[in-house]
Each structure stands twice: as structure tokens, then as C-alpha cells.
Design an enzyme around this catalytic site. Structure first.
Site, PDB file in Angstrom:
ATOM      1  N   GLY A  52       2.530 -26.731 -40.023  1.00  0.00           N
ATOM      2  CA  GLY A  52       1.654 -27.620 -40.785  1.00  0.00           C
ATOM      3  C   GLY A  52       2.428 -28.751 -41.421  1.00  0.00           C
ATOM      4  O   GLY A  52       3.653 -28.732 -41.490  1.00  0.00           O
ATOM      5  N   GLN A  53       1.687 -29.760 -41.880  1.00  0.00           N
ATOM      6  CA  GLN A  53       2.291 -30.937 -42.497  1.00  0.00           C
ATOM      7  C   GLN A  53       1.451 -31.339 -43.691  1.00  0.00           C
ATOM      8  O   GLN A  53       0.222 -31.370 -43.614  1.00  0.00           O
ATOM      9  CB  GLN A  53       2.353 -32.098 -41.503  1.00  0.00           C
ATOM     10  N   ASP A 110      -4.519 -24.101 -59.134  1.00  0.00           N
ATOM     11  CA  ASP A 110      -4.782 -24.831 -57.886  1.00  0.00           C
ATOM     12  C   ASP A 110      -5.308 -23.893 -56.807  1.00  0.00           C
ATOM     13  O   ASP A 110      -4.884 -23.951 -55.655  1.00  0.00           O
ATOM     14  CB  ASP A 110      -3.520 -25.543 -57.409  1.00  0.00           C
TER      15      ASP A 110
END
Length: 665
Positions: free
Chosen positions: A357-358, A475
Site C-alpha cells: 500500500g501507499q 483515529d
């Protein structure tokens, strides 16, 4: 007699205009924000805080404040200090009208609210007070109920084009023309012998770029809710935006704009002057900003190098003790340090084939250790939002947490510019990739979803009440819930988590972090967070699992402005099953999933007092016979939040305040 008639007529017109404004100011408020004060019980009728509040309200209603049109003041000493702010609409030049509106708003907010922070909006003015300064510049758009009463236009696509042209020009005028005091009103002729009237305004304590950003967010909201209607209003603490097909402001302050493609019409000279002056101002600002950035770059790089070296020394010191922002001591002796060389070998030198992932922080890679164990490596970029403090917070904090519903941090590496976090590998990646993918979602049943919901709840319960540290995650979202090979849910990403002392129930911060769509309103609006903030986020995630729809960007479905607004609407209409994804209904008794939706609505109520604790949530999820109270209106007006943290080095995305990372897979 006749020669005096024009003057008499003029006086009569002024009287009628002033009277009409006074009638408007006496109307009910457009909206108000009045949270519970149980978490910070400063408000008491006999308290010093209340005395200071009365003083502040009196100052806001004074002649001096109303003459200026905008006023900031404060009274008292911490912790009973009260900050106040008033703003009259920019076209209200009559100080008496302004004063009367502020007086009405001040009285109204005192009668309605028993809170340490509150805000009220009228047509002609707004008044706000708080126990903390107004440094937290969060944009949280509110949709007044009157938006729903506006009729739909016949040609929404063409109407939106004209509306966009009008509001963009007004926003530029308000934000980049200093003499306008961050206010602009105007009109544009619309085909069919109609005129669109628009108005924008920012509070004058904002910077010009800040005003522009706020109005940009407001325009996104007004486009979402109302661009197909004959009128719309978006309110926030720092800027407002409104349009109608009938004139609602002082015409003498308005600009007449002409749509560029209109036939037979020419741009007026003032429009060219405005564009040229605006361009020169923006260019000058950009050049000045560039020079300042270049001068500060070397200093920042040097500071970062020193900070990283200090962090490495701290974390690698045996039995190092770290002091959190809340003053609690935690040890890093359990942290395993790995070498950069070993991680390069495990990930095949961070090859693209191992990339999972990025995100804004950098990338996540899959790796295999020499003993055959699979790992996930979060490689933070040098310019990542997740800086030194967040890196240390996650390394030291997560090492102390051990629970089957929390992801395990296996170690970390810090060499040169590389900051690496090594986690256990989760073969089913993150929850968002499961519940928002129609193909993957269709292969799962309610039993699996219910297990995931309970797993997230157990993880939060451990953080809030059962661990040796009292943790607020801050979060929680589907991206930050990982799934192992058995689809066991594990909460991850503790870079923004905060530790509470044993007897502490809530705290406040000037650095608001998190993700649009999952943040509790009291946190986004005032920087106040508690266990109830996490409960709110849990409720949003629960509703997303049930519906299969994202909270973020929900407006694109055209069902409602937000996911919570849609859930609340169908619940009140007795059509709860319309909210539930058909895949879930096929594998679950309707009563069970409706009960789960009911619990979700209890978690997202606007007042944190009304939300259950996670221990109560676990009881409600595990007992079908246990009665449920009726939910109150959720905080479905929560919207985008501007970039708040000046230390952050990258721009946030459209949906995030500060980038919250793609988690290790």
C-alpha cells in the site's frame, strides 16, 4: 412640499430597510452549537466561569463591538477564562442593527446553553464563546434545516455552472481583497429571467489563505447539499456561505457578475481590474512564501537531523523512559530494534512486488524474516506527516499493549533517514478493502460481520478500561482495522493515540488530528477528546459495516449529505431496513441487524453524554433482551476540517485533517 419629497422618500426607504433588518434579527437562529458540559464541568451559575461569561457577553453587545462589526475579547484567568467573539454580516452598515442582533444572539445563547463552549448563528450575526482560545481553526460545516425547505431547480447542471462562477468569484474577492474585510456579496443573471444572489464571509481573525481554504470547503458542502435547490446556507465557526434566487442582502454592497458564455454581454472593467489585482496579490504572496521557505529549509533539515539523532539515542537506551504529552511515564524496554539491512533482505530491498500500500506517510511492504515469519513494514518517508513524536509515540505505546484485537508491533528500525515500523502480517489486509468491495463483501455472511464488529468493540474496551494504560485511539476507521487469516479484527495505528491517567476522563488539544467522517463533533469543533470520541468513531464504522457505504464522500450517493444523516432519516421514517446492505439481510434476521443499527446510532449521538461507554456497547451487542434507549439526533453536520497542525510538512488530503496512514497488511 414637492421639492422635499425626494429626501422624504429616501428617509422612508432607509427606515423600511432598517426596520426589515431589525425584523430579521429578531427571528429564530439559523442554527446553534451547544454541547454537553459534563466532561469539563466549569459551567455553573454561581461559578467564576459564569461571571466571566456574563462579562464577555456584555462586551460583545457593546457599542464599540457592534460598530466594528467583528470583535474578539476575553475575561478572567485560567481555568475560568472565557473567550468570546461576535461577527455581523458585512453588508450591515447600521451599528444599531448589528448591536441589536448581537444582543439577541447573546441572550439566546445564554438561555439555550449550559456549556463551556457554544455558538449561535443568526441571519445578520453570529456569537461564540469558549473556555479555550480560538486557535483551533477547524471547519465543520452545518446545514440549517431551512435548506431542506428550498425547491429544486429545473436544470440543476446548468444552474450549478452559474452558481459555481458566482461563488468562486465572491470567495476570491473576500479572501484576497484586504479592504473587503473578508466579505463579498453579488449577483448573476440566470437564464429564464432569474437572478442568483450570493454571499460569503470569513471571521476577520483568519489569514487570507485560511479564509480561502475555509470558503473552498464551504463551497464543496453547499454544492453537495444545495446546488440543485433554489437556495442554500452553510455555516461554520470561521466562514459562512449562502445563495438564493431572491435578494437577501443590501444591494449597495453587491457585485454584478456576468457569466463568460453569456451572449451579447461584456465583462465590465472592474472585473478585469479585480482579476489583475487578485493575480498580482496571489503572485506576490507565493513569491514571499517561497523565499521564506527557502530561508527556513536549511534550519528545518538541521533540526530534523538533531531530532532523529536524539530519538535514536533515547529509544536505544536500555530501559529508556519516555514522557508522554499527558505526563505519564512509559518504558521502551520491550521494543525490539532491527537493523535496516535485515529489513532490506526481508522485503527484497523494498521491491514493488512486495508493496502492499501507499499513503501520505510513505509505503507498506510485505517481508519474510529468516525464521519464515511474515511481517509488514511501514516505511515512513522523510517528509512524512508522521514525524518524530508520532513515531516515538507508536513505538513506545504499542509495545505496552497486548490483546488479540490489537495489532502487534514486532519492532522498529531507525537509521539515517529511514524510519521503519515492523508489524505482524495480516493476510486479509484492512477492513475498508473488505466491506467496500462489492465482490469480497458478497462472499461474507452476517456472522462474519458481527464477529468483526465485536472484535473492534473488544479492542476499544481493552484500550479504554482493561489495559494497564488508559488509551484514546483518536483515529479509528476501517483503514485502521486489520484482519488476520481468520478475519479476526485488530485495531492498528497508534501514532495519534493518547494516554490518560487513571482518574482522567477527558482532555483538550490545539492539534486536532484524525479523519473526516469519523471524528466526534466536540473533538473537531473544540479539540476536546475522551473515550466517548472513540465511541463515536466506532458507531460510524459499525454503520458502515451494516450499510456497505463509506461515511467519507457519502454525499456522492445523493441519498443525504452524510451517512449519519441518511441513517437518521430512514430510522425516523421507520425504514431502517433500507439502510442495511442486501448481502447482510440475506444472512441475518432483520431484528438482529436493526438492533445493531440502533446501537450504532446511540454511539454517534451529538452529545457525548448520551453515548454509551464501550463496556455498555459490549453488553448491548451480547444481549438481545437488554432494552435500548431511543437514540437522539446524530452529529451528521460534521464535515471537513482544515489543516491545523503547523508542524505538519505535507498537505492533508480532501478527507483527512492530517494523513492517517494506510496500515500494514
Amino acid at each position: 412640499m414637492l421639492k422635499h419629497t425626494p429626501s422624504a422618500v429616501l428617509l422612508f426607504i432607509v427606515f423600511i430597510f432598517t426596520s426589515s433588518l431589525n425584523r430579521v434579527s429578531a427571528e429564530d437562529p439559523l442554527d446553534f452549537y451547544c454541547p454537553s458540559s459534563s466532561e469539563f464541568p466549569l459551567y455553573n451559575l454561581n461559578s467564576s466561569f459564569h461571571d466571566n461569561l456574563n462579562l464577555v457577553m456584555g462586551l460583545l453587545s457593546s457599542i464599540n463591538a457592534s460598530t466594528a462589526g467583528f470583535y474578539n475579547t476575553s475575561r478572567g484567568q485560567e481555568p475560568n477564562k472565557v473567550y468570546g467573539q461576535s461577527l455581523c454580516r458585512g453588508d450591515i452598515t447600521n451599528s444599531t442593527v448589528c448591536k441589536e442582533c448581537i444582543e439577541k444572539a447573546s441572550q439566546d445563547i445564554m438561555n439555550r446553553c449550559r456549556s463551556e463552549n457554544a455558538m449561535i448563528w443568526y441571519n445578520l450575526c453570529q456569537v461564540r464563546y469558549s473556555f479555550q482560545s480560538f486557535d483551533v481553526v477547524a471547519y465543520t460545516g452545518k446545514y440549517p434545516k431551512q435548506n431542506d425547505e428550498e425547491k429544486n431547480v429545473s436544470d440543476p447542471i446548468r444552474f450549478r455552472e452559474y452558481l459555481t462562477f458566482l461563488m468562486n468569484n465572491l470567495s476570491a474577492e473576500a479572501a484576497f481583497n484586504p479592504v473587503k474585510n473578508m466579505f463579498a456579496a453579488g449577483e448573476i443573471d440566470y437564464p429564464g429571467k432569474k437572478t442568483i444572489y450570493g454571499l460569503v464571509q470569513c471571521t476577520r481573525d483568519m489569514s487570507l489563505p485560511g479564509c480561502s481554504s475555509c470558503l473552498s470547503s464551504a463551497f464543496t458542502e453547499i454544492t453537495t447539499c444545495c446546488s440543485y435547490r433554489e437556495g442554500g446556507i452553510i455555516l461554520s465557526r470561521t466562514c459562512n456561505m449562502r445563495f438564493q434566487l431572491s435578494q437577501f442582502f443590501n444591494a449597495s454592497s453587491a457585485y454584478q457578475l456576468v457569466y463568460p458564455t453569456s451572449t451579447g454581454r461584456k465583462w465590465k472593467s472592474w472585473m478585469f481590474v479585480l482579476i489583475i489585482c487578485g493575480s498580482i496579490f496571489v503572485l506576490s504572496f507565493v513569491i514571499g512564501l517561497g523565499i521564506a521557505c527557502l530561508r527556513g529549509r536549511k534550519k528545518r533539515d538541521k533540526d530534523e537531523e538533531i531530532s532523529e539523532r536524539t530519538l535514536l539515542q533515547e529509544l536505544t537506551t536500555p530501559k529508556h523512559v519516555a514522557l508522554t504529552q499527558e505526563g505519564d511515564l512509559i518504558s521502551s524496554e520491550e521494543v525490539l530494534f532491527m537493523t535496516l539491512a535485515s529489513i532490506r533482505v526481508a522485503t527484497d530491498d523494498f521491491s514493488d512486488t512486495n508493496k502492499l500500500g501507499q499513503g501520505g506517510f510513505g509505503a507498506v511492504y510485505k517481508g519474510v524474516l529468516p525464521d519464515g515469519n511474515e511481517i509488514a513494514v511501514k516505511r515512513l518517508s522523510r517528509k512524512s506527516w508522521q514525524g518524530i513524536e508520532e513515531f516515538k509515540n507508536e513505538v513506545v505505546l504499542i509495545a505496552k499493549l497486548q490483546h488479540k484485537n490489537l495489532v502487534r508491533l514486532l519492532g522498529c528500525a531507525l537509521e539515517g533517514e529511514e524510519k521503519l515500523l515492523i508489524y505482524e502480517f495480516m493476510s486479509n489486509k484492512s477492513l475498508d478493502q473488505l466491506i467496500f468491495d462489492p465482490e469480497k463483501r458478497s462472499k461474507l455472511d452476517w456472522k462474519t460481520y458481527n464477529g468483526i464488529i465485536n472484535g473492534i468493540a473488544r479492542g476499544l474496551l481493552y484500550l479504554h478500561e482493561e489495559s494497564r494504560l488508559k488509551i484514546i485511539h483518536r483515529d479509528l476507521k476501517p483503514n485502521n482495522v486489520l484482519l488476520d487469516h481468520e478475519l479476526l479484527a485488530k485495531i492498528s495505528d497508534f501514532g495519534m493515540a493518547r494516554i490518560f491517567s487513571e482518574n482522567q476522563n477527558a482532555a483538550n488539544t490545539k492539534r486536532v488530528v484524525g479523519t473526516y467522517g469519523y471524528m466526534a463533533p466536540e473533538y473537531a469543533m473544540e479539540g476536546l477528546f475522551s473515550v466517548k470520541s472513540d465511541v463515536f468513531s466506532f458507531g460510524v464504522v459499525l454503520l458502515e459495516i451494516i450499510s456497505g457505504k463509506r461515511s467519507s464522500g457519502f454525499y456522492q450517493t445523493e441519498l443525504a449529505p452524510t451517512l449519519l444523516a441518511y441513517a437518521w432519516r430512514v430510522w425516523n421514517e421507520g425504514k431502517a431496513l433500507d439502510f442495511v446492505d442486501s448481502v447482510v439481510l440475506e444472512t441475518c434476521p432483520a431484528s438482529e441487524v436493526v438492533r445493531c443499527m440502533h446501537i450504532g446510532l446511540l454511539c454517534v449521538q451529538e452529545n457525548p453524554e448520551h453515548r454509551p461507554t464501550m463496556s455498555t456497547v459490549m453488553l448491548l451487542l451480547g444481549s438481545e433482551s437488554m432494552g435500548l434507549p431511543q437514540p437522539k439526533q446524530p452529529a451528521f453536520a460534521l464535515s471537513k476540517v482544515l489543516h491545523l497542525d503547523p508542524s505538519t510538512k505535507t498537505n492533508p488530503s480532501d478527507n483527512e485533517i492530517i494523513f492517517s496512514d494506510i496500515l500494514p497488511r
